[in-house]
Motif scaffolding. Sequence first.
Motif, PDB file in Angstrom:
ATOM      1  N   GLY A  45       7.192  -1.127   2.275  1.00 47.39           N
ATOM      2  CA  GLY A  45       6.632  -2.480   2.283  1.00 47.39           C
ATOM      3  C   GLY A  45       7.117  -3.430   1.203  1.00 47.39           C
ATOM      4  N   LEU A  46       8.227  -3.103   0.553  1.00 46.21           N
ATOM      5  CA  LEU A  46       8.706  -3.970  -0.526  1.00 46.21           C
ATOM      6  C   LEU A  46      10.188  -4.283  -0.248  1.00 46.21           C
ATOM      7  N   ASP A  47      10.578  -5.524  -0.508  1.00 41.48           N
ATOM      8  CA  ASP A  47      11.932  -5.957  -0.143  1.00 41.48           C
ATOM      9  C   ASP A  47      13.031  -5.428  -1.058  1.00 41.48           C
ATOM     10  N   ARG A 106      15.487   3.563  -4.085  1.00 39.62           N
ATOM     11  CA  ARG A 106      16.431   2.843  -4.941  1.00 39.62           C
ATOM     12  C   ARG A 106      16.180   1.355  -4.872  1.00 39.62           C
ATOM     13  N   TYR A 107      16.464   0.696  -5.968  1.00 34.77           N
ATOM     14  CA  TYR A 107      16.360  -0.770  -5.977  1.00 34.77           C
ATOM     15  C   TYR A 107      17.517  -1.287  -6.822  1.00 34.77           C
ATOM     16  N   ASP A 108      18.729  -1.076  -6.305  1.00 35.61           N
ATOM     17  CA  ASP A 108      19.940  -1.366  -7.082  1.00 35.61           C
ATOM     18  C   ASP A 108      20.140  -2.854  -7.369  1.00 35.61           C
ATOM     19  N   LEU A 132       2.847   7.188  -7.181  1.00 41.14           N
ATOM     20  CA  LEU A 132       1.914   7.948  -6.356  1.00 41.14           C
ATOM     21  C   LEU A 132       0.510   7.421  -6.614  1.00 41.14           C
ATOM     22  N   GLY A 133      -0.329   7.540  -5.599  1.00 43.72           N
ATOM     23  CA  GLY A 133      -1.701   7.040  -5.716  1.00 43.72           C
ATOM     24  C   GLY A 133      -2.633   8.171  -6.121  1.00 43.72           C
ATOM     25  N   LEU A 134      -3.301   7.992  -7.231  1.00 47.31           N
ATOM     26  CA  LEU A 134      -4.145   9.061  -7.777  1.00 47.31           C
ATOM     27  C   LEU A 134      -5.347   9.387  -6.865  1.00 47.31           C
ATOM     28  N   GLU A 135      -5.928   8.333  -6.238  1.00 47.79           N
ATOM     29  CA  GLU A 135      -7.093   8.576  -5.368  1.00 47.79           C
ATOM     30  C   GLU A 135      -6.692   9.463  -4.194  1.00 47.79           C
ATOM     31  N   ARG A 136      -5.558   9.093  -3.578  1.00 48.20           N
ATOM     32  CA  ARG A 136      -5.113   9.881  -2.414  1.00 48.20           C
ATOM     33  C   ARG A 136      -4.689  11.270  -2.833  1.00 48.20           C
ATOM     34  N   ARG A 167      -7.738   3.651   0.828  1.00 47.72           N
ATOM     35  CA  ARG A 167      -7.115   2.343   0.560  1.00 47.72           C
ATOM     36  C   ARG A 167      -8.114   1.456  -0.172  1.00 47.72           C
ATOM     37  N   TYR A 168      -7.703   0.995  -1.335  1.00 51.50           N
ATOM     38  CA  TYR A 168      -8.616   0.250  -2.196  1.00 51.50           C
ATOM     39  C   TYR A 168      -7.962  -1.041  -2.664  1.00 51.50           C
ATOM     40  N   ARG A 169      -8.781  -1.894  -3.245  1.00 52.13           N
ATOM     41  CA  ARG A 169      -8.237  -3.151  -3.773  1.00 52.13           C
ATOM     42  C   ARG A 169      -7.792  -2.993  -5.217  1.00 52.13           C
ATOM     43  N   TYR A 175       8.027   6.552 -17.562  1.00 49.10           N
ATOM     44  CA  TYR A 175       6.880   6.811 -16.678  1.00 49.10           C
ATOM     45  C   TYR A 175       5.713   5.925 -17.079  1.00 49.10           C
ATOM     46  N   TYR A 176       4.832   5.699 -16.120  1.00 45.92           N
ATOM     47  CA  TYR A 176       3.720   4.789 -16.367  1.00 45.92           C
ATOM     48  C   TYR A 176       2.528   5.210 -15.534  1.00 45.92           C
ATOM     49  N   SER A 177       1.368   4.699 -15.907  1.00 46.42           N
ATOM     50  CA  SER A 177       0.179   4.898 -15.087  1.00 46.42           C
ATOM     51  C   SER A 177      -0.741   3.721 -15.323  1.00 46.42           C
TER      52      SER A 177
HETATM   53  P1  HAM Z   1       3.934   1.857  -2.669  1.00 44.19           P
HETATM   54  O1  HAM Z   1       4.380   2.730  -1.526  1.00 44.19           O
HETATM   55  O2  HAM Z   1       3.500   0.496  -2.345  1.00 44.19           O
HETATM   56  O3  HAM Z   1       5.145   1.827  -3.690  1.00 44.19           O
HETATM   57  O4  HAM Z   1       2.780   2.590  -3.458  1.00 44.19           O
HETATM   58  C1  HAM Z   1       2.939   3.910  -3.928  1.00 44.19           C
HETATM   59  C2  HAM Z   1       1.697   4.744  -3.648  1.00 44.19           C
HETATM   60  O5  HAM Z   1       0.543   4.085  -4.151  1.00 44.19           O
HETATM   61  C3  HAM Z   1       1.396   4.965  -2.171  1.00 44.19           C
HETATM   62  O6  HAM Z   1       2.153   6.038  -1.642  1.00 44.19           O
HETATM   63  C4  HAM Z   1      -0.075   5.284  -2.216  1.00 44.19           C
HETATM   64  O7  HAM Z   1      -0.273   6.647  -2.561  1.00 44.19           O
HETATM   65  C5  HAM Z   1      -0.575   4.405  -3.347  1.00 44.19           C
HETATM   66  N1  HAM Z   1      -1.190   3.164  -2.821  1.00 44.19           N
HETATM   67  C6  HAM Z   1      -0.571   2.032  -2.433  1.00 44.19           C
HETATM   68  N2  HAM Z   1      -1.470   1.092  -2.063  1.00 44.19           N
HETATM   69  C7  HAM Z   1      -2.691   1.662  -2.191  1.00 44.19           C
HETATM   70  C8  HAM Z   1      -4.040   1.205  -1.968  1.00 44.19           C
HETATM   71  N3  HAM Z   1      -4.314  -0.036  -1.544  1.00 44.19           N
HETATM   72  N4  HAM Z   1      -5.057   2.065  -2.233  1.00 44.19           N
HETATM   73  C9  HAM Z   1      -4.800   3.324  -2.684  1.00 44.19           C
HETATM   74  N5  HAM Z   1      -3.557   3.789  -2.912  1.00 44.19           N
HETATM   75  C10 HAM Z   1      -2.517   2.972  -2.674  1.00 44.19           C
HETATM   76  C11 HAM Z   1       5.155   1.147  -4.871  1.00 44.19           C
HETATM   77  O8  HAM Z   1       4.175   0.644  -5.357  1.00 44.19           O
HETATM   78  C12 HAM Z   1       6.501   1.136  -5.564  1.00 44.19           C
HETATM   79  N6  HAM Z   1       6.374   0.398  -6.833  1.00 44.19           N
HETATM   80  C13 HAM Z   1       6.976   2.551  -5.786  1.00 44.19           C
HETATM   81  C14 HAM Z   1       8.313   2.595  -6.460  1.00 44.19           C
HETATM   82  C15 HAM Z   1       8.547   2.863  -7.757  1.00 44.19           C
HETATM   83  N7  HAM Z   1       9.479   2.328  -5.903  1.00 44.19           N
HETATM   84  C16 HAM Z   1      10.438   2.435  -6.814  1.00 44.19           C
HETATM   85  N8  HAM Z   1       9.895   2.741  -7.939  1.00 44.19           N
END
Ligand code: HAM
Length: 431
Positions: free
Chosen positions: A258-260, A285-287, A305-309, A120-122, A105-107
């Motif tokens: 949104g990711l390939d 999954r990302y096999d 998960l997005g902490l702000e949301r 939505r933030y940068r 796990y990570y943050s």
């Molecule tokens: P993601 O759907 O791009 O997935 O981002 C995951 C979560 O990050 C979103 O559901 C949302 O809550 C939050 N998030 C994304 N972009 C923003 C933004 N610009 N501002 C605020 N919150 C945002 C991933 O990032 C993948 N790495 C998830 C994953 C892990 N897939 C497999 N393992």
Amino acid sequence: MLFKAPKGTYDVLPERGEKWEFLEEAARSIFKIYGYRPIETPAFEATQLFARGIGEATDIVQKEMYTFADKGGRSITLRPEGTAPIVRAYIEHALGQRPQPVKLYYSGPMFRYERPQAGRYRQFYQLGVEAMGSDDPALDAEVILLLVEYFKSVGVKDMDVLLNSMGCPADRPKYVEALKAYAGTKLDAMCADCAKRFALNPLRLFDCKNPTCRDVISSAPKVIDYLCEECRDHFEEVRGYLDRIELAYKIEPKLVRGLDYYTRTTFEVQSRHLGAQNAIGGGGRYDGLSEELGGPKMPAIGFALGLERLQMAVEAESGTIPGDFELDVFVIAVDEGVKKDAFDLTLRFRREGLVAESDFLNRSVKGQIKAANRLGAKFAAFVGPEELSAGVCRIRNMATGVQEDVELEKAPEYLSDRVFEEYEERGEADG
Ligand code: HAM
């Protein structure tokens, strides 16, 4: 000119920071119960890691990355997400040699040059998990359950779990062909970005936020109808596990994400209390990602998960998030001469586990009482020459005004009992 935090960023002031800590600690504790261990990777990586890992045609790589050349001429990118870096670390440190699946796990902050709006933030803060080294559908169900259980544990109830399967690379060409046949005749009605998407990677047509394009794509062929037998079975098994644990979900054929890198299972959790940016977490999954990055075959699944949301969703539903700062005692020095004794007593209170504060501005007694009130101190402890010579300090309950002289020696223990009683009355004795 006064400086402000850059567009799309924000400062986390203490009141918010305490809520975040509550949410983070709750996450860590449940992640651990599910067998996850911490990993941290750098906030920036080689640009190619994301270009290859996330996919050249994605919005993230096309227009949202913070990319720059460092002073050594390397192309560097602030991480827009955490999965590709963790797979990089898995390969680099041969985590494949550990018992599989490796659960991490990570943050931390992620960076995407998006158009800022509510939710939505940068620079935004993600918590996530990755379970690497297994393609067992039970793991998919477990990962989805973990996200949902965590959300429930912090007070999110009104949520929808969306589920889809993207199939495997062997399924892709058939599906992409069908998608192209469908969208090819409708390109005139779609935006310029979609024309580019169509040429580069038609799957990305699902990412467009333009209402007309969304309308067109809503009737497109469904990836789920193009799965091979194995992927269909896998999906059925994931659903079987979710049904078994009575986790409600909706199949959402447009959930391409949104990711390939996604293969097979994709999922997203949406809060019913948020506006357009209602995805509080998502993953899949990302096999094939490890091999894409030059590593071994390594099926894996995770979420972020997005902490702000999440904070917005919890507050919209439950009103508050615990974690407000509570000052147990403010130690008041009655005059200059006893300042050091007040200093000592403050430390003794802290050693007893009490949240204790004292004056650093040489305020008058009146000023110190005012400060104690502004900080919401439950008690004030007065240290004065007379009290000291009698070997006591005077402890005042700030809410009731009742005060008692308490032996200095026993003051920390005494106060700790009083504070504990207060928590007990509020039904928070373990706090
Ligand atoms: P993601 O759907 O791009 O997935 O981002 C995951 C979560 O990050 C979103 O559901 C949302 O809550 C939050 N998030 C994304 N972009 C923003 C933004 N610009 N501002 C605020 N919150 C945002 C991933 O990032 C993948 N790495 C998830 C994953 C892990 N897939 C497999 N393992």
